[in-house]
Design a protein around this motif. Structure first.
Motif, PDB file in Angstrom:
ATOM      1  N   ILE A  15      35.386 101.876 -57.665  1.00 11.31           N
ATOM      2  CA  ILE A  15      35.342 100.539 -58.056  1.00 11.31           C
ATOM      3  C   ILE A  15      34.009 100.141 -58.602  1.00 11.31           C
ATOM      4  CG2 ILE A  15      35.835  97.933 -57.128  1.00 11.31           C
ATOM      5  CD1 ILE A  15      37.636  99.107 -55.199  1.00 11.31           C
ATOM      6  N   LEU A  16      34.022  99.246 -59.746  1.00 11.78           N
ATOM      7  CA  LEU A  16      32.847  98.869 -60.270  1.00 11.78           C
ATOM      8  C   LEU A  16      32.754  97.437 -59.842  1.00 11.78           C
ATOM      9  CD1 LEU A  16      30.525  98.974 -62.090  1.00 11.78           C
ATOM     10  CD2 LEU A  16      32.118  98.371 -64.423  1.00 11.78           C
ATOM     11  N   VAL A  17      31.585  97.118 -59.232  1.00 11.20           N
ATOM     12  CA  VAL A  17      31.379  95.809 -58.823  1.00 11.20           C
ATOM     13  C   VAL A  17      30.284  95.108 -59.767  1.00 11.20           C
ATOM     14  CG1 VAL A  17      30.346  94.561 -57.055  1.00 11.20           C
ATOM     15  CG2 VAL A  17      31.969  96.287 -56.360  1.00 11.20           C
ATOM     16  N   GLY A  18      30.486  93.931 -60.348  1.00 10.31           N
ATOM     17  CA  GLY A  18      29.481  93.668 -61.498  1.00 10.31           C
ATOM     18  C   GLY A  18      29.011  92.277 -61.189  1.00 10.31           C
ATOM     19  N   ALA A  24      25.880  91.478 -54.705  1.00 12.34           N
ATOM     20  CA  ALA A  24      26.835  92.574 -54.894  1.00 12.34           C
ATOM     21  C   ALA A  24      27.122  92.958 -53.324  1.00 12.34           C
ATOM     22  CB  ALA A  24      26.422  93.576 -55.753  1.00 12.34           C
ATOM     23  N   GLY A  25      25.922  93.050 -52.316  1.00 13.53           N
ATOM     24  CA  GLY A  25      26.234  93.930 -51.223  1.00 13.53           C
ATOM     25  C   GLY A  25      27.234  93.641 -50.111  1.00 13.53           C
ATOM     26  N   SER A  26      27.617  92.529 -50.022  1.00 16.72           N
ATOM     27  CA  SER A  26      28.784  92.139 -49.220  1.00 16.72           C
ATOM     28  C   SER A  26      30.136  92.630 -49.670  1.00 16.72           C
ATOM     29  CB  SER A  26      29.021  90.645 -48.984  1.00 16.72           C
ATOM     30  OG  SER A  26      29.170  90.047 -50.098  1.00 16.72           O
ATOM     31  N   LEU A  27      30.447  92.474 -51.056  1.00 14.18           N
ATOM     32  CA  LEU A  27      31.634  92.816 -51.512  1.00 14.18           C
ATOM     33  C   LEU A  27      31.753  94.428 -51.471  1.00 14.18           C
ATOM     34  CD1 LEU A  27      34.208  92.377 -53.032  1.00 14.18           C
ATOM     35  CD2 LEU A  27      33.149  92.161 -55.146  1.00 14.18           C
ATOM     36  N   ILE A  41      27.051  97.797 -61.184  1.00 12.17           N
ATOM     37  CA  ILE A  41      26.283  97.519 -62.343  1.00 12.17           C
ATOM     38  C   ILE A  41      26.232  96.041 -62.423  1.00 12.17           C
ATOM     39  CG2 ILE A  41      26.213  97.838 -64.700  1.00 12.17           C
ATOM     40  CD1 ILE A  41      27.435 100.510 -64.525  1.00 12.17           C
ATOM     41  N   PRO A  42      25.349  95.223 -62.279  1.00  9.64           N
ATOM     42  CA  PRO A  42      25.477  93.719 -62.691  1.00  9.64           C
ATOM     43  C   PRO A  42      25.760  93.452 -63.882  1.00  9.64           C
ATOM     44  CG  PRO A  42      23.166  94.351 -62.426  1.00  9.64           C
ATOM     45  CD  PRO A  42      24.071  95.724 -62.176  1.00  9.64           C
ATOM     46  N   PHE A  43      26.841  92.291 -64.058  1.00  2.00           N
ATOM     47  CA  PHE A  43      27.166  91.866 -65.407  1.00  2.00           C
ATOM     48  C   PHE A  43      26.611  90.396 -65.435  1.00  2.00           C
ATOM     49  CE2 PHE A  43      31.785  93.470 -64.441  1.00  2.00           C
ATOM     50  CZ  PHE A  43      31.405  94.763 -64.536  1.00  2.00           C
ATOM     51  N   PRO A 192      35.465 103.840 -63.822  1.00  2.00           N
ATOM     52  CA  PRO A 192      35.990 103.161 -62.787  1.00  2.00           C
ATOM     53  C   PRO A 192      37.700 103.061 -62.796  1.00  2.00           C
ATOM     54  CG  PRO A 192      35.169 101.621 -64.020  1.00  2.00           C
ATOM     55  CD  PRO A 192      34.669 103.049 -64.722  1.00  2.00           C
ATOM     56  N   HIS A 193      38.052 103.064 -61.364  1.00  2.00           N
ATOM     57  CA  HIS A 193      39.751 102.764 -61.538  1.00  2.00           C
ATOM     58  C   HIS A 193      39.813 101.359 -61.535  1.00  2.00           C
ATOM     59  CE1 HIS A 193      39.878 106.796 -59.434  1.00  2.00           C
ATOM     60  NE2 HIS A 193      40.551 106.965 -60.301  1.00  2.00           N
TER      61      HIS A 193
END
Length: 269
Positions: A15-18, A24-27, A41-43, A192-193
């Motif tokens: 999973i890519l968290v942007g 981002a940490g909690s998610l 990778i931050p968007f 990522p899926h």
């Protein structure tokens, strides 16, 4: 087909968290606890506005407002930082009726010792307007938000007879450092899926970072599922020609996680 694990249903899912780096940490932590392999990778990057003068002026004149509307935890923290700088005590906000979009925003407000008068059932601008429509005629409303945001709230509340001041507390920008990493990821064998989107800004920035101004093709995405936190974010995905594979029913981080689990778990049974 892998065998589903009820305790860790996202095992084997990349999973890519942007979200912005500091958020981002909690998610990521929650998704990891469910077995997911996380790529961050931050968007989006949160920056201070070019000038704090408009916000400072509004905060110095809080006594003239009846309602305060805060649309994000980022807005709450940006406002509170200026209150501290200006040495304006919390008691100067006690008279305000405060509206918050979503539990994360409410939590940030309550953390600073204030009460939230209204939080809409659905955590979108339209629901805030619905909740305040009959309460603001003739009232002065202060809306603290990001530099780039939809004008649903101010336009609708003005139509309802309110005097609305719109103040920018922060701005969101495209993090250029993410461009190379994001493109390399989607060219790799470990793309990522699932990609998570938590706002329209994250969608627009993702499209800019990966597509560089050009439409993103299906071959680039390699069957990746896009997970949206709610209908406004989903609408932005569709506007940019991107698929909405997963949409949260409750427009929160918890709702987004549950939607991802349901979608991915269903693929294994």
């Amino acid at each position: 087909m892998r065998t589903p694990n009820q305790n860790r249903p996202l095992t084997g899912t990349r999973i890519l968290v942007g979200r912005a780096r500091h958020q981002a940490g909690s998610l990521s932590t929650s998704l990891r606890s469910l077995g997911a392999s996380i790529i961050e990778i931050p968007f989006i990057e949160i920056r201070k506005p070019q000038s704090f003068a408009p916000l400072d002026a509004a905060l110095k004149n809080l006594s003239t407002y009846d309602w305060l509307i805060l649309t994000s935890a980022n807005g709450v923290e940006a406002m509170w930082e200026r209150l501290r700088k200006l040495r304006i005590p919390r008691t100067r906000l006690k008279h305000l009726q405060i509206a918050a979009i979503g539990p994360a925003t409410k939590k940030a407000i309550v953390k600073h010792g204030l009460k939230v008068k209204m939080m809409p059932e659905e955590y979108v601008a339209e629901s805030v307007v619905k909740g305040l429509h009959d309460k603001v005629n003739g009232k002065r409303v202060l809306l603290v938000r990001a530099k780039v945001a939809r004008d649903v709230i101010p336009d609708s509340l003005r139509a309802a007879g309110a005097h609305v001041g719109v103040i920018e507390a922060y701005e969101t920008v495209v993090p250029e450092k993410s461009r190379t990493r994001l493109r390399a990821l989607f060219k790799s064998k470990r793309s990522p899926h699932v990609v998570t989107f938590t706002s329209s800004s994250t969608v627009k920035n993702f499209a800019e970072l990966l597509g560089n101004g050009k439409p993103i093709t299906a071959s680039t995405l390699k069957g990746t599922q896009f997970a949206s936190i709610g209908p406004v974010t989903s609408s932005t995905l569709r506007e940019l020609g991107l698929p909405v594979s997963i949409e949260a029913k409750e427009f929160t981080m918890g709702g987004l996680i549950r939607a991802i689990v349901l979608a991915r778990y269903a693929k294994t049974v």
